[in-house]
Design a protein around this motif. Structure first.
Motif, PDB file in Angstrom:
ATOM      1  N   GLY A 124       0.830  -1.194   0.000  1.00  0.00           N
ATOM      2  CA  GLY A 124       0.000   0.000   0.000  1.00  0.00           C
ATOM      3  C   GLY A 124       0.865   1.245   0.000  1.00  0.00           C
ATOM      4  O   GLY A 124       1.947   1.272   0.596  1.00  0.00           O
ATOM      5  N   ASN A 125       0.414   2.281  -0.679  1.00  0.00           N
ATOM      6  CA  ASN A 125       1.137   3.549  -0.726  1.00  0.00           C
ATOM      7  C   ASN A 125       1.406   4.065   0.685  1.00  0.00           C
ATOM      8  O   ASN A 125       0.573   3.922   1.582  1.00  0.00           O
ATOM      9  N   ALA A 126       2.573   4.665   0.892  1.00  0.00           N
ATOM     10  CA  ALA A 126       2.943   5.153   2.223  1.00  0.00           C
ATOM     11  C   ALA A 126       2.024   6.262   2.708  1.00  0.00           C
ATOM     12  O   ALA A 126       1.830   6.431   3.911  1.00  0.00           O
ATOM     13  N   ALA A 127       1.426   7.021   1.775  1.00  0.00           N
ATOM     14  CA  ALA A 127       0.515   8.102   2.160  1.00  0.00           C
ATOM     15  C   ALA A 127      -0.883   7.595   2.447  1.00  0.00           C
ATOM     16  O   ALA A 127      -1.607   8.176   3.266  1.00  0.00           O
ATOM     17  N   ASP A 128      -1.267   6.504   1.783  1.00  0.00           N
ATOM     18  CA  ASP A 128      -2.608   5.927   1.943  1.00  0.00           C
ATOM     19  C   ASP A 128      -2.530   4.501   1.412  1.00  0.00           C
ATOM     20  O   ASP A 128      -2.389   4.296   0.199  1.00  0.00           O
ATOM     21  N   ILE A 132      -2.216   2.857  -5.009  1.00  0.00           N
ATOM     22  CA  ILE A 132      -1.086   2.158  -5.616  1.00  0.00           C
ATOM     23  C   ILE A 132       0.235   2.783  -5.160  1.00  0.00           C
ATOM     24  O   ILE A 132       0.308   3.991  -4.940  1.00  0.00           O
ATOM     25  N   PRO A 133       1.282   1.964  -5.054  1.00  0.00           N
ATOM     26  CA  PRO A 133       2.580   2.500  -4.659  1.00  0.00           C
ATOM     27  C   PRO A 133       3.405   3.000  -5.834  1.00  0.00           C
ATOM     28  O   PRO A 133       4.412   3.689  -5.646  1.00  0.00           O
ATOM     29  N   GLY A 134       2.998   2.650  -7.057  1.00  0.00           N
ATOM     30  CA  GLY A 134       3.845   2.891  -8.216  1.00  0.00           C
ATOM     31  C   GLY A 134       4.848   1.770  -8.362  1.00  0.00           C
ATOM     32  O   GLY A 134       5.208   1.092  -7.406  1.00  0.00           O
ATOM     33  N   GLY A 135       5.309   1.563  -9.593  1.00  0.00           N
ATOM     34  CA  GLY A 135       6.245   0.474  -9.823  1.00  0.00           C
ATOM     35  C   GLY A 135       7.252   0.833 -10.888  1.00  0.00           C
ATOM     36  O   GLY A 135       7.221   1.941 -11.429  1.00  0.00           O
ATOM     37  N   LEU A 167       5.003   9.087  -6.227  1.00  0.00           N
ATOM     38  CA  LEU A 167       3.711   8.717  -5.630  1.00  0.00           C
ATOM     39  C   LEU A 167       3.790   8.547  -4.125  1.00  0.00           C
ATOM     40  O   LEU A 167       2.766   8.645  -3.436  1.00  0.00           O
ATOM     41  N   ASN A 168       4.985   8.281  -3.586  1.00  0.00           N
ATOM     42  CA  ASN A 168       5.128   8.090  -2.143  1.00  0.00           C
ATOM     43  C   ASN A 168       5.771   9.286  -1.437  1.00  0.00           C
ATOM     44  O   ASN A 168       5.886   9.287  -0.216  1.00  0.00           O
ATOM     45  N   GLY A 169       6.222  10.274  -2.193  1.00  0.00           N
ATOM     46  CA  GLY A 169       6.722  11.487  -1.582  1.00  0.00           C
ATOM     47  C   GLY A 169       8.172  11.455  -1.154  1.00  0.00           C
ATOM     48  O   GLY A 169       8.528  12.050  -0.127  1.00  0.00           O
ATOM     49  N   VAL A 170       9.033  10.790  -1.937  1.00  0.00           N
ATOM     50  CA  VAL A 170      10.469  10.769  -1.629  1.00  0.00           C
ATOM     51  C   VAL A 170      11.258  11.178  -2.877  1.00  0.00           C
ATOM     52  O   VAL A 170      10.692  11.420  -3.944  1.00  0.00           O
ATOM     53  N   VAL A 171      12.571  11.263  -2.717  1.00  0.00           N
ATOM     54  CA  VAL A 171      13.469  11.586  -3.819  1.00  0.00           C
ATOM     55  C   VAL A 171      13.826  10.298  -4.554  1.00  0.00           C
ATOM     56  O   VAL A 171      14.058   9.264  -3.929  1.00  0.00           O
ATOM     57  N   GLY A 172      13.889  10.361  -5.876  1.00  0.00           N
ATOM     58  CA  GLY A 172      14.307   9.207  -6.665  1.00  0.00           C
ATOM     59  C   GLY A 172      15.209   9.638  -7.799  1.00  0.00           C
ATOM     60  O   GLY A 172      14.886  10.595  -8.514  1.00  0.00           O
ATOM     61  N   PHE A 173      16.335   8.954  -7.960  1.00  0.00           N
ATOM     62  CA  PHE A 173      17.316   9.343  -8.989  1.00  0.00           C
ATOM     63  C   PHE A 173      17.529   8.230  -9.983  1.00  0.00           C
ATOM     64  O   PHE A 173      17.847   7.095  -9.613  1.00  0.00           O
ATOM     65  N   PRO A 397       6.328  19.594  -1.408  1.00  0.00           N
ATOM     66  CA  PRO A 397       5.584  19.575  -0.146  1.00  0.00           C
ATOM     67  C   PRO A 397       4.254  20.320  -0.252  1.00  0.00           C
ATOM     68  O   PRO A 397       4.034  21.131  -1.156  1.00  0.00           O
ATOM     69  N   GLY A 398       3.382  20.022   0.697  1.00  0.00           N
ATOM     70  CA  GLY A 398       2.166  20.808   0.868  1.00  0.00           C
ATOM     71  C   GLY A 398       0.978  20.366   0.061  1.00  0.00           C
ATOM     72  O   GLY A 398       0.051  21.159  -0.158  1.00  0.00           O
ATOM     73  N   ASN A 399       0.947  19.110  -0.371  1.00  0.00           N
ATOM     74  CA  ASN A 399      -0.176  18.616  -1.164  1.00  0.00           C
ATOM     75  C   ASN A 399      -0.929  17.517  -0.414  1.00  0.00           C
ATOM     76  O   ASN A 399      -0.366  16.837   0.431  1.00  0.00           O
ATOM     77  N   ARG A 400      -2.184  17.349  -0.754  1.00  0.00           N
ATOM     78  CA  ARG A 400      -3.010  16.335  -0.096  1.00  0.00           C
ATOM     79  C   ARG A 400      -2.457  14.942  -0.332  1.00  0.00           C
ATOM     80  O   ARG A 400      -2.499  14.085   0.558  1.00  0.00           O
ATOM     81  N   LEU A 401      -1.927  14.703  -1.521  1.00  0.00           N
ATOM     82  CA  LEU A 401      -1.242  13.453  -1.854  1.00  0.00           C
ATOM     83  C   LEU A 401       0.104  13.803  -2.470  1.00  0.00           C
ATOM     84  O   LEU A 401       0.268  14.887  -3.048  1.00  0.00           O
ATOM     85  N   PRO A 402       1.089  12.916  -2.372  1.00  0.00           N
ATOM     86  CA  PRO A 402       2.424  13.229  -2.878  1.00  0.00           C
ATOM     87  C   PRO A 402       2.435  13.567  -4.370  1.00  0.00           C
ATOM     88  O   PRO A 402       1.741  12.947  -5.181  1.00  0.00           O
TER      89      PRO A 402
END
Length: 431
Positions: A124-128, A132-135, A167-173, A397-402
C-alpha cells in the motif's frame, strides 16, 4: 541513537506486521544486526567508511544476494539456481558500511508502473495504503517513505525509480544508463535499465549514487538557481495533469522564477513523435524483455505469470529482428537530436507523473482504466530512458497526496542534476 537501535526499531515494526508484510520480500535480520554492530564499533573507534556507513538500506528483489535465488517478483524464479555472489552494487554498498535490511517487493520481472503484484501482494502507498505505490520498484518507494530503510535501491527502465518516488513522496534518482553497473541485477531491458536510489533527501541519493557507481565521494554545493535556464516542455508532456499536480507544478515554477531561474518553454513534441513512430511495433523494453524470457515464451506462457506481463512479452516476440535493429538505430538518432536541443538549456522541468496515486481497487476492477493509468504514469518518466538522459524526482511539499517534480539533464550530466536537486529541494522545502 546507534545504528543497532535504529535497526531494531525497524525490525520491530516489520515483526509487528509480519502476517501481512507486502513491502519486503525478505528480511535479513541476523546479517543486518551484525553489520549494524560493526558500524557502531567503527563509530566508537572514530573510524568511518564514508557517508553510507551505518545507513540502513533495502534492495529491490531483482538484485542478487549470494546463496539464494533472485525472484524478481515472480513465482517462476523460486526454483532458480541460487546466486553465486552478491550483485556488484550490493557488494559496493556493503563495503561502504551500509546495513542491508532486506529485499523489497516489485512487480513481476519489473514490468508495469502501477506497483501491483498478483503473486506476492501489493504494498500500500505510504501516504494511503488503499492507493497504488507505483512500480516497478513498489516496495522501495514505500520503504523509503515509511522509514523502514534510510535508502532504498531500485531499478528504472521507464520510470521504475521515479514513479514510486513521486507517488510516495520521496526523492528518486535515475542515473545515465551504464553509469551504475548492472552485474547481478535481473534485467528487464539492458539498453534502458538503470539502478538508482530512493531516499528522503537528495544528499542521501548523492552519497548512494557515488558508491553504486564506484565514484569518489561527491559532496557538491547546491547549484546557484540565479540565471539557470530551466525549460518546460510545453505540449504532450504537460497534458492531462490532474488539479493537484498542475497546481503544485505551477507553484514550483513560480518559486524557481522568484529565486532567479529563467523559465523558458521548449518544444520536444517532434522528437517524442519520432520515438513513438520508431517503437510503433513494440516498445524497446518489451522487445528486449521478450529475448530475455524467450525460453518460456516459446513453450507457452505459464499460468503463474501475470497476464499483463506475459501478454506484452508474447506480442513483442513477434517483432522481426530487422525491426528491432532499425528501432535502435533510430533511437540513437533521436537521442542525439534531443541532446543537441537540450544543449541550449540547463535542465528540463516537468511533473514526474501527471497524476497522483490512484486506488488499488480501481486498477484491479477495470483493466482498461489500469492501462490508461499506467500510460500516464510512464509518459513523462520514460523520456529519460528512451533518450538516454538522467533525471531526478523531488517531492513537492504541501499537497493532499504526494506530487513529484522532475529535473531532466543531458546524458552524463548526473552530478550537475544532483547539485541542482540540492538547490531545488531546499527551495521547495523552505517555501
Amino acid at each position: 541513537m546507534t545504528t543497532r537501535d535504529r535497526l531494531e526499531a525497524i525490525l520491530a515494526q516489520l515483526a509487528a506486521r509480519a502476517g501481512d508484510e507486502r513491502v519486503f520480500m525478505k528480511i535479513y535480520g541476523e546479517s543486518a544486526r551484525a553489520a549494524a554492530d560493526a558500524a557502531d564499533a567503527r563509530v566508537r573507534a572514530s573510524v568511518s567508511l564514508g557517508a553510507l556507513d551505518g545507513a540502513i538500506v533495502s534492495i529491490k528483489d531483482l538484485l542478487d544476494v549470494a546463496g539464494e535465488p533472485t525472484l524478481a517478483g515472480s513465482l517462476m524464479r523460486r526454483d532458480a539456481a541460487p546466486a553465486m555472489e552478491d550483485a556488484l552494487v550490493v557488494r559496493r554498498l556493503r563495503r561502504a558500511g551500509a546495513v542491508i535490511v532486506g529485499k523489497t517487493a516489485m512487480t513481476e520481472f519489473a514490468f508495469t508502473a502501477l506497483g501491483i503484484n498478483p503473486h506476492y501482494g501489493t504494498p500500500g502507498n505510504a501516504a494511503d495504503p488503499a492507493l497504488i505505490p507505483g512500480g516497478s520498484s513498489s516496495g522501495a518507494g514505500v520503504s523509503a517513505a515509511e522509514g523502514t530503510s534510510d535508502i532504498s535501491i531500485g531499478s528504472d527502465t521507464g520510470g521504475s525509480v521515479r514513479v514510486p518516488a513521486a507517488l510516495n513522496g520521496v526523492v528518486g534518482f535515475k542515473p545515465t544508463a551504464r553509469r551504475v553497473p548492472l552485474d547481478g541485477a535481473f534485467p528487464l531491458a539492458p539498453s534502458l535499465d538503470s539502478l538508482g536510489p530512493l531516499a528522503r533527501t537528495v544528499a542521501q541519493c548523492i552519497a548512494t549514487d557515488a558508491v553504486m557507481a564506484g565514484k569518489e565521494a561527491f559532496a557538491p554545493a547546491p547549484l546557484a538557481l540565479t540565471g539557470l535556464r530551466i525549460a518546460v516542455p510545453r505540449g504532450r508532456l504537460m497534458e492531462g495533469c490532474d488539479m493537484i499536480v498542475a497546481a503544485a507544478f505551477d507553484r514550483s515554477l513560480a518559486r524557481l522564477a522568484a529565486a532567479g531561474a529563467q523559465i523558458i518553454d521548449i518544444a520536444v513534441d517532434d522528437l517524442l513523435a519520432g520515438m513513438r513512430e520508431a517503437t510503433r511495433a513494440a516498445s524497446i523494453a518489451a522487445i528486449e524483455g521478450a529475448e530475455i524470457h524467450a525460453d518460456w515464451l516459446t513453450t507457452g506462457a505459464p499460468t503463474a505469470v501475470d497476464r499483463n506481463v506475459s501478454g506484452s512479452l508474447g506480442r513483442a516476440m513477434q517483432v522481426p529482428a530487422v525491426t528491432y535493429i532499425r528501432t535502435m538505430r533510430r533511437r540513437a538518432e533521436l537521442a542525439a537530436a534531443m541532446d543537441a536541443r537540450l544543449s541550449a538549456v540547463d535542465f528540463l522541468v516537468l511533473p514526474t507523473t501527471p497524476i497522483v496515486a490512484q486506488p488499488i481497487a480501481e486498477m484491479l476492477a477495470d483493466d482498461m482504466h489500469a492501462d490508461r493509468t499506467e500510460g500516464l504514469l510512464l509518459r513523462n518518466t520514460q523520456v529519460a530512458n528512451q533518450f538516454d538522459l538522467c533525471a531526478l524526482s523531488l517531492p513537492v511539499p504541501g499537497n493532499r497526496l504526494p506530487v513529484g517534480l522532475m529535473l531532466v539533464g543531458r546524458h552524463g550530466h548526473d552530478r550537475r542534476v544532483l547539485a541542482a536537486g540540492l538547490a531545488v529541494e531546499a527551495l521547495l522545502r523552505d517555501a
